[in-house]
Design a protein around this motif. Structure first.
Motif, short mmCIF file in Angstrom:
data_model
loop_
_atom_site.label_atom_id
_atom_site.label_comp_id
_atom_site.label_asym_id
_atom_site.label_seq_id
_atom_site.Cartn_x
_atom_site.Cartn_y
_atom_site.Cartn_z
N GLY A 93 -28.50 27.68 8.54
CA GLY A 93 -27.45 26.68 8.69
C GLY A 93 -27.20 26.00 7.36
N PHE A 94 -26.62 24.83 7.42
CA PHE A 94 -26.39 24.08 6.18
C PHE A 94 -26.86 22.65 6.37
CE2 PHE A 94 -22.69 23.19 8.69
CZ PHE A 94 -22.25 21.94 8.30
N SER A 95 -27.23 22.06 5.26
CA SER A 95 -27.59 20.64 5.27
C SER A 95 -26.82 19.98 4.15
CB SER A 95 -29.10 20.45 5.09
OG SER A 95 -29.53 21.07 3.91
N THR A 108 -24.73 28.31 14.33
CA THR A 108 -24.27 28.57 15.69
C THR A 108 -23.63 27.35 16.34
OG1 THR A 108 -26.51 28.07 16.49
CG2 THR A 108 -25.98 30.39 16.09
N ASP A 109 -23.82 26.17 15.77
CA ASP A 109 -23.20 24.95 16.31
C ASP A 109 -21.78 24.73 15.81
OD1 ASP A 109 -25.48 24.35 17.73
OD2 ASP A 109 -26.31 23.08 16.14
N VAL A 110 -21.34 25.57 14.88
CA VAL A 110 -20.02 25.38 14.26
C VAL A 110 -19.06 26.44 14.76
CG1 VAL A 110 -18.78 25.35 12.07
CG2 VAL A 110 -21.08 24.40 12.20
N LYS A 111 -17.88 25.99 15.20
CA LYS A 111 -16.84 26.93 15.63
C LYS A 111 -16.08 27.46 14.43
CE LYS A 111 -14.34 25.72 19.17
NZ LYS A 111 -13.30 25.08 19.99
N HIS A 130 -16.87 21.73 16.17
CA HIS A 130 -18.11 22.10 16.84
C HIS A 130 -17.88 23.16 17.89
CE1 HIS A 130 -20.13 18.89 14.80
NE2 HIS A 130 -19.28 18.01 15.27
N GLN A 131 -18.89 23.97 18.09
CA GLN A 131 -18.85 25.03 19.09
C GLN A 131 -18.68 24.48 20.50
OE1 GLN A 131 -17.98 28.21 19.26
NE2 GLN A 131 -19.57 28.73 17.77
N ASP A 132 -19.25 23.30 20.75
CA ASP A 132 -19.22 22.73 22.10
C ASP A 132 -18.07 21.73 22.30
OD1 ASP A 132 -20.13 20.75 20.49
OD2 ASP A 132 -21.96 20.35 21.60
N ASP A 133 -17.06 21.77 21.44
CA ASP A 133 -15.90 20.90 21.54
C ASP A 133 -16.30 19.44 21.63
OD1 ASP A 133 -12.96 20.52 23.62
OD2 ASP A 133 -13.24 20.34 21.47
N ALA A 134 -17.03 18.99 20.62
CA ALA A 134 -17.54 17.62 20.61
C ALA A 134 -16.45 16.58 20.46
CB ALA A 134 -18.54 17.46 19.47
N GLU A 175 -17.31 31.67 5.29
CA GLU A 175 -17.88 32.99 5.02
C GLU A 175 -19.36 33.03 5.40
OE1 GLU A 175 -19.04 35.59 1.10
OE2 GLU A 175 -17.23 34.35 1.03
N TRP A 176 -20.11 32.00 5.04
CA TRP A 176 -21.54 31.94 5.40
C TRP A 176 -21.71 31.82 6.90
CZ3 TRP A 176 -26.31 31.10 2.51
CH2 TRP A 176 -26.19 31.44 1.17
N ARG A 177 -20.84 31.09 7.58
CA ARG A 177 -20.94 30.96 9.03
C ARG A 177 -20.73 32.32 9.70
NH1 ARG A 177 -18.12 31.16 13.38
NH2 ARG A 177 -16.18 31.48 12.26
N ARG A 178 -19.72 33.07 9.24
CA ARG A 178 -19.48 34.39 9.81
C ARG A 178 -20.62 35.35 9.52
NH1 ARG A 178 -14.84 35.54 7.02
NH2 ARG A 178 -13.70 33.60 7.12
N ARG A 179 -21.18 35.24 8.34
CA ARG A 179 -22.26 36.15 7.94
C ARG A 179 -23.55 35.87 8.70
NH1 ARG A 179 -23.44 35.80 1.87
NH2 ARG A 179 -21.30 36.53 1.80
N TYR A 180 -23.93 34.58 8.83
CA TYR A 180 -25.25 34.24 9.38
C TYR A 180 -25.18 33.58 10.76
CZ TYR A 180 -26.79 35.15 4.65
OH TYR A 180 -27.05 35.76 3.46
N GLY A 181 -24.00 33.31 11.28
CA GLY A 181 -23.88 32.61 12.55
C GLY A 181 -24.21 33.43 13.77
N ASP A 182 -24.20 34.75 13.64
CA ASP A 182 -24.44 35.60 14.79
C ASP A 182 -25.92 35.97 14.96
OD1 ASP A 182 -21.75 35.58 15.27
OD2 ASP A 182 -21.38 37.37 14.04
#
Length: 183
Positions: A93-95, A108-111, A130-134, A175-182
């Motif tokens: 993820g990212f910090s 995985t928490d980011v849409k 957010h993935q959960d529509d926060a 790009e990082w979300r698509r690469r590592y989010g799955d």
């Protein structure tokens, strides 16, 4: 993967001109203030100035406060060189740390990541949905942005002024979300 077989890490920092300009402005303001006090002291005379300050200590306080404030601003600007804002991307993820606010978010928490111009700013802000529509009130994600105070449609944001620009940072994060989010 890096050469050592570990997942890569990328660190994005705020644009350095923001740090250096704050230092330059604070140092210039301190130079102006000290120069003004020296100039006034040379006109009045050092002995007269010391007698004036000794007779009225409140004047010492009035003269010292602007210099102390400027020294504090200069010190905090110099401290930003070492403790600056950053975004750290890893395979999990990212910090980020912005001022005294820090947070870690899993991919995985980011849409999606995107940049958007807030209604009260001229700069593009980097943020995510957010993935959960926060946005509809998930208490896990609610922060300092109350429903009535939102200026963007982003669920969360990390501001503007990043090295490379908001669009580039948003594209890199996506790009990082698509690469590592799955994973």
């Amino acid at each position: 993967m890096s050469d050592e077989g570990q997942a890569p890490v990328l660190i994005i920092r705020k644009a350095r001109w923001r740090v250096y300009s704050a230092i330059a402005i604070s140092a210039f303001a301190l130079l102006i203030q000290v120069s003004a006090y020296i100039w006034v002291g040379s006109i009045v005379g050092l002995g007269q100035a010391v007698r004036f300050l000794a007779e009225d200590p409140f004047q010492v306080v009035l003269m010292a406060v602007p210099i102390l404030v400027t020294v504090f601003l200069l010190g905090s600007s110099v401290a930003d060189l070492w403790r600056g804002d950053f975004i750290k991307l890893t395979d999990k993820g990212f910090s980020f740390r912005i001022g005294y606010r820090a947070r870690t978010v899993r991919w995985t928490d980011v849409k999606q990541f995107r940049s958007e111009r807030p209604s009260d700013s001229i700069y593009l802000s980097v943020g995510w949905d957010h993935q959960d529509d926060a946005f509809n009130g998930n208490p896990i994600w609610e922060g300092s942005k109350l429903e009535g105070k939102r200026t963007t449609t982003l669920d969360s944001d990390i501001g503007w002024g990043w090295q490379g620009g908001s669009e580039t940072v948003s594209a890199t994060l996506e790009e990082w979300r698509r690469r590592y989010g799955d994973r």
